[in-house]
Design an enzyme around this catalytic site. Sequence first.
Site, mmCIF file in Angstrom:
data_model
loop_
_atom_site.group_PDB
_atom_site.id
_atom_site.type_symbol
_atom_site.label_atom_id
_atom_site.label_comp_id
_atom_site.label_asym_id
_atom_site.label_seq_id
_atom_site.Cartn_x
_atom_site.Cartn_y
_atom_site.Cartn_z
ATOM 1 N N LYS A 106 0.844 -1.202 0.000
ATOM 2 C CA LYS A 106 0.000 0.000 0.000
ATOM 3 C C LYS A 106 0.875 1.245 0.000
ATOM 4 O O LYS A 106 2.077 1.173 0.299
ATOM 5 C CB LYS A 106 -0.910 -0.032 1.236
ATOM 6 C CG LYS A 106 -0.164 -0.003 2.566
ATOM 7 C CD LYS A 106 -1.059 -0.371 3.731
ATOM 8 C CE LYS A 106 -0.283 -0.341 5.036
ATOM 9 N NZ LYS A 106 -1.066 -0.869 6.169
ATOM 10 N N TYR B 296 14.458 30.508 8.041
ATOM 11 C CA TYR B 296 13.181 31.104 8.467
ATOM 12 C C TYR B 296 13.154 31.331 9.977
ATOM 13 O O TYR B 296 13.566 30.470 10.753
ATOM 14 C CB TYR B 296 12.012 30.194 8.082
ATOM 15 C CG TYR B 296 11.614 30.324 6.637
ATOM 16 C CD1 TYR B 296 11.162 31.532 6.120
ATOM 17 C CD2 TYR B 296 11.672 29.222 5.792
ATOM 18 C CE1 TYR B 296 10.789 31.644 4.786
ATOM 19 C CE2 TYR B 296 11.293 29.325 4.463
ATOM 20 C CZ TYR B 296 10.850 30.543 3.967
ATOM 21 O OH TYR B 296 10.484 30.641 2.654
#
Length: 373
Positions: free
Chosen positions: A45, A266
């Site tokens: 999956k 940042y």
Amino acid sequence: MSQEAFQNPARETAGGLLRIDLGALARNWRAVGARTSGAVGAVVKADAYGLGAGPVCAALHGAGCRDFFVAHLVEAQRLRPSLPADSRLILLNGIPPGGEAACRAAGTIPALNSLEQVAAWSAEAQSRGEELEAFLQLDTGMSRLGISGEEAALLVREPERLKGLRLLRIMSHLACSDEPENPQNARQLAEMRRLAALFPEVPVSFANSGGILLGPEWHGSLTRPGLALYGGRTTPDREIPVEPVVRLDLRVIQIRTVQAGARVGYGGVFVAPGETRLAVLSAGYADGLPRSLEGRGAVWFAGRRLPLAGRVSMDSLIVDASALPPGALKPGDLVEMIGPNQTLEEVAAAAGTINYEILTGLGGRFHRDYASG
Ligand SMILES: *Cc1c(COP(=O)(O)O)cnc(C)c1O
């Protein structure tokens, strides 16, 4: 970000190089098989935990795997055409409402997770006049998917509810298999035995990677490992005979030297303590490297650990490369994020998450190299 979002970018210029060792993958599948008495499937999956379901399934089929598990119908639809006809493709999340015809068309075997899904699949079988295969999922204590004990008893009392269906396996999933000491494992095993006895002719599928390590009582006739195949460790303090499958290296974009007091990235949360050589790398949180690596993550180059400096940006991150001699690291070089110096588990721990989340998040902007060595 899915691998399909970008055509595999060129190796020389991509922001990172994700190497996937299909030989190790196949050896891991065999190693799991050597620990179990029943058949071994493969959970593929989420694009085989981010590593590419196409090449992963081909390698595992070559090793002898015939039972492949996906979660969503769309995964089955994408995978089925390339999967050899002798493989079973099982849909763990079951039939989406109204999706019976699509499930059948996709050649999948749904895990029936509710009485509604049992009824819908049985109706589909009868309207087509053919027998349809299914797994029947039982909830043994996770409260996620599967029918309850009372509902299982109802199916036994009213077997016409299963008309047209051939149950290949009774299945259930363990909630705490990564915690061997957790008493829920034994409780779920006891409940599985109680419920499986209602369907004496149908064999059991129970264990995932962690469940395989719990011991043979948990194995059943078909195990469903995912993480272990991809080289992930399920339980930190227990031996598992798997090799790493993934290596991730990130590209250096720029090297710069800043002076004491310079603010980096940042928020300016990293302040250079003195003259500091920084390397800016071409991967960020959009590539699956979580912002939570701030303050704890690192990369490796030439045997040196280079810690993150400041926040992870969307498309880049900055590391302190002062530990290296000047000129040792240049734009275009690759530094190790996951590899021999730093395991997947260490990256996950630094990010405050689990190896599953790091693996499945690794982005589509990396160049992918599949080695079959
Ligand atoms: C994801 C999943 C697995 C595989 O689990 P791992 O821990 O990766 O081995 C097995 N069974 C079910 C039902 C799952 O959802």
